[in-house]
Design a protein around this motif. Structure first.
Motif, short mmCIF file in Angstrom:
data_model
loop_
_atom_site.label_atom_id
_atom_site.label_comp_id
_atom_site.label_asym_id
_atom_site.label_seq_id
_atom_site.Cartn_x
_atom_site.Cartn_y
_atom_site.Cartn_z
N UNK A 36 -61.92 -20.61 58.03
CA UNK A 36 -60.86 -20.84 57.05
C UNK A 36 -61.48 -21.40 55.78
N UNK B 190 -59.59 -20.18 49.24
CA UNK B 190 -59.29 -18.76 49.19
C UNK B 190 -57.95 -18.48 49.85
N UNK B 191 -57.03 -19.40 49.69
CA UNK B 191 -55.68 -19.20 50.20
C UNK B 191 -55.47 -19.56 51.65
N UNK B 192 -56.49 -20.13 52.28
CA UNK B 192 -56.33 -20.54 53.67
C UNK B 192 -56.28 -19.39 54.64
N UNK B 193 -56.86 -18.25 54.27
CA UNK B 193 -56.87 -17.11 55.18
C UNK B 193 -57.72 -17.42 56.41
N UNK B 194 -57.22 -17.05 57.57
CA UNK B 194 -57.92 -17.22 58.84
C UNK B 194 -58.62 -15.90 59.14
N UNK B 195 -59.94 -15.86 58.98
CA UNK B 195 -60.72 -14.63 59.12
C UNK B 195 -61.54 -14.69 60.40
#
Lengths: 112, 113
Positions: B93, B97-102
């Motif tokens: 995370x 960067x917007x808290x995207x979970x990648x």
């Protein structure tokens, strides 16, 4: 306690048709996510939402749209399905500043 | 773009042995690194996380190590049990960067009795 629920569980869809996958959570989580999981490719982020009224694009957003009218619901729409969208779709939610996301049971979508 | 990936797609261990699952990441700005476990037919489940300013974190039978110099993350499972058989994913995370979970690609752990 339901947690996070996806519907339908599975679906066979004709190419070109429109389809909405539903996702509902009752944990009052602000952040919600949609992933697709293809064999050997792990989970790829399609779209996400950090709070009601806002959405963002993930790694593979093309061909998909989302909306977040309220905290609980985060539907994923395929406007005109194509066979390459055959996959298992997972919805997830979490508290904004937490790292633990809770996943639904998945929707297995086959586009023929 | 930024990505999180794994070294090995499969790992087979004997019951009772320790397991080590590895992950390479490329986004040095990530705030947290996380491990998830996915059993067959289910969605992923959270195991443990580590903040980017830490090197090691221990949980129940699991330890996560973070080496920022070489951008490497590992999950160690002590005394591996048949119930540990699953696919393990690392994820990251980045709140800037917007808290995207990648998620990374996954390693399938198979425990032999």
């Amino acid at each position: 306690i339901a947690g996070i629920t996806q519907a339908p569980t599975s679906q066979i869809l004709a190419a070109g048709r429109r389809m909405t996958l539903r996702c509902t959570q009752d944990m009052r989580h602000n952040a919600m996510y949609w992933y697709r999981q293809d064999l050997g490719l792990g989970l790829r982020l399609i779209h996400y939402s950090n709070t009601a009224g806002t959405t963002g694009k993930g790694e593979v957003p093309d061909g998909y749209s989302v909306s977040r009218a309220n905290t609980d619901d985060f539907p994923l729409t395929l406007a005109s399905a194509v066979p390459s969208q055959t996959s298992v779709y997972f919805c997830a939610s979490k508290k904004t500043m937490n790292t633990e996301a809770f996943f639904g049971q998945g929707t297995r979508l086959t586009v023929v | 773009g930024e990505s999180v990936g794994l070294h090995l797609p499969t790992l087979s261990v004997q019951e009772g042995d320790n397991s080590i699952i590895n992950c390479a990441y490329s986004n040095s700005a990530s705030d947290y690194f996380i491990w998830y476990k996915q059993e067959s037919g289910k969605g992923p489940q959270f195991i443990i996380d580590i903040r980017s300013n830490m090197d090691k974190r221990q949980g129940q039978r699991v330890t996560v190590l973070l080496n920022k110099t070489v951008k490497h993350l590992s999950l160690q499972i002590a005394a591996t049990q048949p119930g540990d058989s699953a696919v393990y994913f690392c994820a990251e995370i980045d709140y800037n960067q917007g808290g995207k979970l990648i998620f990374g690609q996954g390693t399938e752990l198979s425990v032999k009795p």
